[in-house]
Design a protein around this motif. Structure first.
Motif, PDB file in Angstrom:
ATOM      1  N   VAL A  48     -20.260   6.872 -14.728  1.00 45.40           N
ATOM      2  CA  VAL A  48     -19.731   6.891 -13.380  1.00 45.40           C
ATOM      3  C   VAL A  48     -19.900   5.428 -12.686  1.00 45.40           C
ATOM      4  O   VAL A  48     -20.846   5.004 -12.785  1.00 45.40           O
ATOM      5  CB  VAL A  48     -20.673   7.861 -12.411  1.00 45.40           C
ATOM      6  CG1 VAL A  48     -20.070   7.811 -11.063  1.00 45.40           C
ATOM      7  CG2 VAL A  48     -20.658   9.014 -13.333  1.00 45.40           C
ATOM      8  N   MET A  49     -18.742   5.019 -12.270  1.00 49.07           N
ATOM      9  CA  MET A  49     -18.784   3.599 -11.317  1.00 49.07           C
ATOM     10  C   MET A  49     -19.551   3.844 -10.235  1.00 49.07           C
ATOM     11  O   MET A  49     -19.209   4.792  -9.490  1.00 49.07           O
ATOM     12  CB  MET A  49     -17.370   3.015 -11.349  1.00 49.07           C
ATOM     13  CG  MET A  49     -16.529   2.973 -12.520  1.00 49.07           C
ATOM     14  SD  MET A  49     -17.364   1.722 -13.617  1.00 49.07           S
ATOM     15  CE  MET A  49     -17.294   0.448 -12.731  1.00 49.07           C
TER      16      MET A  49
ATOM     17  N   ASP B 255     -12.033   1.580 -17.085  1.00 46.24           N
ATOM     18  CA  ASP B 255     -11.218   2.713 -17.935  1.00 46.24           C
ATOM     19  C   ASP B 255     -12.299   3.106 -19.028  1.00 46.24           C
ATOM     20  O   ASP B 255     -12.622   4.442 -19.220  1.00 46.24           O
ATOM     21  CB  ASP B 255     -10.005   2.712 -18.166  1.00 46.24           C
ATOM     22  CG  ASP B 255      -9.040   3.847 -18.767  1.00 46.24           C
ATOM     23  OD1 ASP B 255      -9.169   4.823 -18.052  1.00 46.24           O
ATOM     24  OD2 ASP B 255      -8.821   3.777 -19.845  1.00 46.24           O
ATOM     25  N   GLY B 256     -12.493   2.102 -19.741  1.00 50.67           N
ATOM     26  CA  GLY B 256     -13.482   2.488 -20.929  1.00 50.67           C
ATOM     27  C   GLY B 256     -14.701   2.958 -20.709  1.00 50.67           C
ATOM     28  O   GLY B 256     -15.314   3.768 -21.267  1.00 50.67           O
ATOM     29  N   LEU B 257     -15.432   2.678 -19.494  1.00 45.07           N
ATOM     30  CA  LEU B 257     -16.593   3.019 -18.980  1.00 45.07           C
ATOM     31  C   LEU B 257     -16.712   4.559 -18.622  1.00 45.07           C
ATOM     32  O   LEU B 257     -17.322   5.399 -18.787  1.00 45.07           O
ATOM     33  CB  LEU B 257     -17.184   2.201 -17.781  1.00 45.07           C
ATOM     34  CG  LEU B 257     -17.732   0.848 -18.107  1.00 45.07           C
ATOM     35  CD1 LEU B 257     -17.920  -0.068 -16.946  1.00 45.07           C
ATOM     36  CD2 LEU B 257     -18.961   0.814 -18.916  1.00 45.07           C
ATOM     37  N   GLU B 258     -15.528   4.835 -18.027  1.00 49.88           N
ATOM     38  CA  GLU B 258     -15.423   6.138 -17.516  1.00 49.88           C
ATOM     39  C   GLU B 258     -15.073   7.032 -18.667  1.00 49.88           C
ATOM     40  O   GLU B 258     -15.755   8.453 -18.868  1.00 49.88           O
ATOM     41  CB  GLU B 258     -14.276   6.328 -16.532  1.00 49.88           C
ATOM     42  CG  GLU B 258     -14.849   5.923 -15.334  1.00 49.88           C
ATOM     43  CD  GLU B 258     -13.552   5.570 -14.142  1.00 49.88           C
ATOM     44  OE1 GLU B 258     -14.239   5.318 -12.986  1.00 49.88           O
ATOM     45  OE2 GLU B 258     -12.513   5.781 -14.513  1.00 49.88           O
ATOM     46  N   LYS B 259     -14.486   6.635 -19.720  1.00 47.39           N
ATOM     47  CA  LYS B 259     -14.020   7.604 -21.151  1.00 47.39           C
ATOM     48  C   LYS B 259     -15.574   7.541 -21.760  1.00 47.39           C
ATOM     49  O   LYS B 259     -15.723   8.591 -22.658  1.00 47.39           O
ATOM     50  CB  LYS B 259     -13.060   6.988 -21.981  1.00 47.39           C
ATOM     51  CG  LYS B 259     -11.664   7.010 -21.178  1.00 47.39           C
ATOM     52  CD  LYS B 259     -10.682   6.620 -22.123  1.00 47.39           C
ATOM     53  CE  LYS B 259      -9.380   7.070 -21.624  1.00 47.39           C
ATOM     54  NZ  LYS B 259      -8.318   5.918 -21.500  1.00 47.39           N
TER      55      LYS B 259
ATOM     56  N   LEU C 140     -20.905  -2.308 -12.064  1.00 45.79           N
ATOM     57  CA  LEU C 140     -22.159  -1.639 -12.113  1.00 45.79           C
ATOM     58  C   LEU C 140     -21.846  -0.003 -12.201  1.00 45.79           C
ATOM     59  O   LEU C 140     -21.206   0.398 -11.450  1.00 45.79           O
ATOM     60  CB  LEU C 140     -22.870  -1.721 -10.913  1.00 45.79           C
ATOM     61  CG  LEU C 140     -24.290  -1.214 -10.538  1.00 45.79           C
ATOM     62  CD1 LEU C 140     -25.090  -1.668 -11.610  1.00 45.79           C
ATOM     63  CD2 LEU C 140     -24.664  -1.558  -9.047  1.00 45.79           C
ATOM     64  N   ALA C 141     -22.584   0.679 -13.054  1.00 45.10           N
ATOM     65  CA  ALA C 141     -22.004   2.096 -13.298  1.00 45.10           C
ATOM     66  C   ALA C 141     -23.595   2.639 -13.905  1.00 45.10           C
ATOM     67  O   ALA C 141     -24.450   2.110 -14.032  1.00 45.10           O
ATOM     68  CB  ALA C 141     -21.271   1.948 -14.551  1.00 45.10           C
TER      69      ALA C 141
ATOM     70  N   PHE D 278     -24.332   1.906 -25.728  1.00 47.61           N
ATOM     71  CA  PHE D 278     -24.981   1.912 -24.319  1.00 47.61           C
ATOM     72  C   PHE D 278     -25.214   3.233 -23.880  1.00 47.61           C
ATOM     73  O   PHE D 278     -26.281   3.318 -23.315  1.00 47.61           O
ATOM     74  CB  PHE D 278     -23.923   0.885 -23.480  1.00 47.61           C
ATOM     75  CG  PHE D 278     -23.645  -0.216 -23.785  1.00 47.61           C
ATOM     76  CD1 PHE D 278     -24.474  -1.023 -24.997  1.00 47.61           C
ATOM     77  CD2 PHE D 278     -22.800  -1.133 -23.017  1.00 47.61           C
ATOM     78  CE1 PHE D 278     -23.984  -2.348 -25.145  1.00 47.61           C
ATOM     79  CE2 PHE D 278     -22.819  -2.602 -23.126  1.00 47.61           C
ATOM     80  CZ  PHE D 278     -23.085  -3.151 -24.472  1.00 47.61           C
ATOM     81  N   HIS D 279     -24.525   4.111 -23.947  1.00 47.40           N
ATOM     82  CA  HIS D 279     -24.565   5.487 -23.508  1.00 47.40           C
ATOM     83  C   HIS D 279     -25.652   6.160 -24.065  1.00 47.40           C
ATOM     84  O   HIS D 279     -26.288   6.599 -23.687  1.00 47.40           O
ATOM     85  CB  HIS D 279     -22.997   6.234 -23.571  1.00 47.40           C
ATOM     86  CG  HIS D 279     -23.194   7.591 -22.815  1.00 47.40           C
ATOM     87  ND1 HIS D 279     -23.457   8.651 -23.655  1.00 47.40           N
ATOM     88  CD2 HIS D 279     -22.806   7.935 -21.563  1.00 47.40           C
ATOM     89  CE1 HIS D 279     -23.429   9.547 -22.706  1.00 47.40           C
ATOM     90  NE2 HIS D 279     -23.081   9.141 -21.467  1.00 47.40           N
TER      91      HIS D 279
END
Ligand SMILES: C[S@@+](CC[C@H](N)C(=O)[O-])C[C@H]1O[C@@H](n2cnc3c(N)ncnc32)[C@H](O)[C@@H]1O
Length: 215
Positions: free
Chosen positions: A189-190, A181-185, A210-211, A136-137
């Protein structure tokens, strides 16, 4: 490379139930007011001719892709199941739907302004989420927005039968803390996190995260 069993089983399961899905939910609304509010907030920066592109991964019958389209978003859908893609195309002939997997998207690096995973990441085993969030990133442009919806819980819901078909379908209920946690890693950014109580037939709370991709 051999395809993982969970992808084959998920595709096969949705291919089998797609006709029943269409019959049972011909005009299924998009969630309740809080789900629609999160989708509307997600959509706001993309509204208008210059906005987007946005992709819904796991677009199913296309109801959420169509909802975003109705808000003026340049959006298309991608789904693992050819039968669900065919159903979405029939139901929404003006919109684009392609076959593909969120685990390896056929999209250029940084090519999307927004990506939506609405009750679809739930079909990927949680231990494999880091790879999917990295994907996704990769496809989002810096600052690009991501919205993820899922059922909250610890135990997966597993079906071996659905509407008279033999299937092997896992719905992984997830922890908002662990997904955050997974999204931030993964470099997100939340922006917002909404967890609502179950309503109607729902058994567990529902979460919307949402991030955006770090610039
Ligand atoms: C519960 S349905 C949700 C459909 C749609 N987002 C909605 O809310 O109406 C989950 C969808 O995700 C798709 N899916 C599951 N795993 C996927 C993957 N790895 N890549 C793309 N789509 C996937 C399934 O085929 C199915 O159509």
């Amino acid at each position: 490379m051999t395809e993982p069993t969970y992808l084959r089983d998920t595709r096969d399961g949705y291919d089998k139930i797609s006709a029943d899905y269409a019959e049972r939910f011909p005009t299924m609304r998009v969630d309740g007011p809080l789900g629609r509010a999160m989708l509307t907030a997600f959509a706001e920066p993309f509204q208008g001719a210059e906005g987007g592109p946005v992709v819904e991964v796991g677009s199913g019958a296309g109801r959420v892709t169509a909802f975003l389209h109705s808000l003026g978003v340049r959006v298309s859908g991608i789904d693992l199941s050819p039968a669900m893609v065919a159903l979405a195309r029939r139901s929404h002939p003006g919109l684009r739907f392609d076959e593909g997997s969120m685990t390896a998207l056929d999209l250029q690096d940084g090519s999307l302004a927004g990506l939506l995973a609405w009750y679809s990441l739930i079909h990927v085993p949680p231990e494999l989420h880091p790879g999917v969030l990295a994907e996704f990133h990769r496809v989002l442009a810096p600052g690009g927005r991501l919205l993820v919806a899922f059922q909250v819980g610890d135990e997966p819901l597993s079906f071996t039968e659905a509407w008279g078909h033999t299937v092997s379908l896992d719905f992984h209920r997830l922890s908002p803390d662990r997904v955050t946690d997974g999204l931030e890693k993964a470099g997100f950014v939340m922006e917002a996190r909404l967890v609502r109580e179950p309503s109607g037939d729902e058994k567990v709370p529902q979460a919307y995260l949402l991030a955006h991709r770090l610039v």
